[in-house]
Design a protein around this motif. Structure first.
Motif, PDB file in Angstrom:
ATOM      1  N   GLU A  97     -47.035  -2.718  25.125  1.00  0.00           N
ATOM      2  CA  GLU A  97     -47.204  -4.037  24.497  1.00  0.00           C
ATOM      3  C   GLU A  97     -48.526  -4.136  23.747  1.00  0.00           C
ATOM      4  O   GLU A  97     -48.590  -4.727  22.669  1.00  0.00           O
ATOM      5  CB  GLU A  97     -47.096  -5.150  25.539  1.00  0.00           C
ATOM      6  CG  GLU A  97     -45.690  -5.344  26.065  1.00  0.00           C
ATOM      7  CD  GLU A  97     -44.689  -5.670  24.965  1.00  0.00           C
ATOM      8  OE1 GLU A  97     -44.975  -6.529  24.107  1.00  0.00           O
ATOM      9  OE2 GLU A  97     -43.619  -5.047  24.947  1.00  0.00           O
ATOM     10  N   ILE A  98     -49.582  -3.551  24.297  1.00  0.00           N
ATOM     11  CA  ILE A  98     -50.867  -3.561  23.600  1.00  0.00           C
ATOM     12  C   ILE A  98     -50.770  -2.713  22.329  1.00  0.00           C
ATOM     13  O   ILE A  98     -51.272  -3.097  21.269  1.00  0.00           O
ATOM     14  CB  ILE A  98     -51.999  -3.090  24.529  1.00  0.00           C
ATOM     15  CG1 ILE A  98     -52.239  -4.155  25.615  1.00  0.00           C
ATOM     16  CG2 ILE A  98     -53.284  -2.834  23.739  1.00  0.00           C
ATOM     17  CD1 ILE A  98     -53.203  -3.741  26.696  1.00  0.00           C
TER      18      ILE A  98
ATOM     19  N   VAL B 126     -51.512  -3.891  18.536  1.00  0.00           N
ATOM     20  CA  VAL B 126     -52.448  -3.233  17.616  1.00  0.00           C
ATOM     21  C   VAL B 126     -51.755  -2.966  16.285  1.00  0.00           C
ATOM     22  O   VAL B 126     -52.307  -3.232  15.211  1.00  0.00           O
ATOM     23  CB  VAL B 126     -52.998  -1.928  18.235  1.00  0.00           C
ATOM     24  CG1 VAL B 126     -53.739  -1.095  17.200  1.00  0.00           C
ATOM     25  CG2 VAL B 126     -53.919  -2.239  19.415  1.00  0.00           C
ATOM     26  N   LEU B 127     -50.539  -2.446  16.333  1.00  0.00           N
ATOM     27  CA  LEU B 127     -49.799  -2.160  15.107  1.00  0.00           C
ATOM     28  C   LEU B 127     -49.505  -3.424  14.299  1.00  0.00           C
ATOM     29  O   LEU B 127     -49.514  -3.408  13.067  1.00  0.00           O
ATOM     30  CB  LEU B 127     -48.498  -1.423  15.427  1.00  0.00           C
ATOM     31  CG  LEU B 127     -48.670  -0.004  15.979  1.00  0.00           C
ATOM     32  CD1 LEU B 127     -47.322   0.553  16.425  1.00  0.00           C
ATOM     33  CD2 LEU B 127     -49.310   0.902  14.935  1.00  0.00           C
ATOM     34  N   ARG B 128     -49.243  -4.533  14.993  1.00  0.00           N
ATOM     35  CA  ARG B 128     -48.981  -5.816  14.314  1.00  0.00           C
ATOM     36  C   ARG B 128     -50.254  -6.448  13.789  1.00  0.00           C
ATOM     37  O   ARG B 128     -50.209  -7.396  13.007  1.00  0.00           O
ATOM     38  CB  ARG B 128     -48.342  -6.800  15.292  1.00  0.00           C
ATOM     39  CG  ARG B 128     -46.875  -6.687  15.441  1.00  0.00           C
ATOM     40  CD  ARG B 128     -46.295  -7.911  16.150  1.00  0.00           C
ATOM     41  NE  ARG B 128     -46.993  -8.208  17.377  1.00  0.00           N
ATOM     42  CZ  ARG B 128     -46.450  -8.215  18.598  1.00  0.00           C
ATOM     43  NH1 ARG B 128     -45.177  -7.947  18.748  1.00  0.00           N
ATOM     44  NH2 ARG B 128     -47.168  -8.482  19.653  1.00  0.00           N
TER      45      ARG B 128
END
Length: 90
Positions: free
Chosen positions: A39-40, A44-46
């Motif tokens: 989820e982290i 980060v990608l978002r």
């Protein structure tokens, strides 16, 4: 480097979900990878999380009607000295 904090309730939820006396800590590790690390990474990608952000992992203990995997909350926080007393730094 991301600073990761988690509450006692989040730790207890992760341990409860991963507990299996036959396999030791491996199931807990998988639960942490699936529910926290993944989820982290998606955040980060978002662009939700950046380098040097502080992230809080918490469990919504009042949401008993939700599936266990939906009770974990991961959010960006501003750290304060009072926050350090409430959570554990990993």
């Amino acid at each position: 480097m991301v600073n990761l904090y988690y509450t006692k309730e989040a730790g207890e939820l992760l341990v409860t979900l991963g507990f299996d006396p036959k396999f030791g800590a491996r199931p807990v590790k998988r639960v942490i990878q699936q529910m926290v690390e993944n989820e982290i990474a998606i955040g980060v990608l978002r662009g939700d999380f950046n380098e040097e952000d502080s992230i809080l992992v918490d469990a919504d203990v009042s949401a008993k009607d939700l599936p266990s995997n939906k009770r974990l909350r991961i959010k960006k926080i501003e750290t304060t000295p009072a926050m350090d007393a409430m959570v554990t730094n990993d």
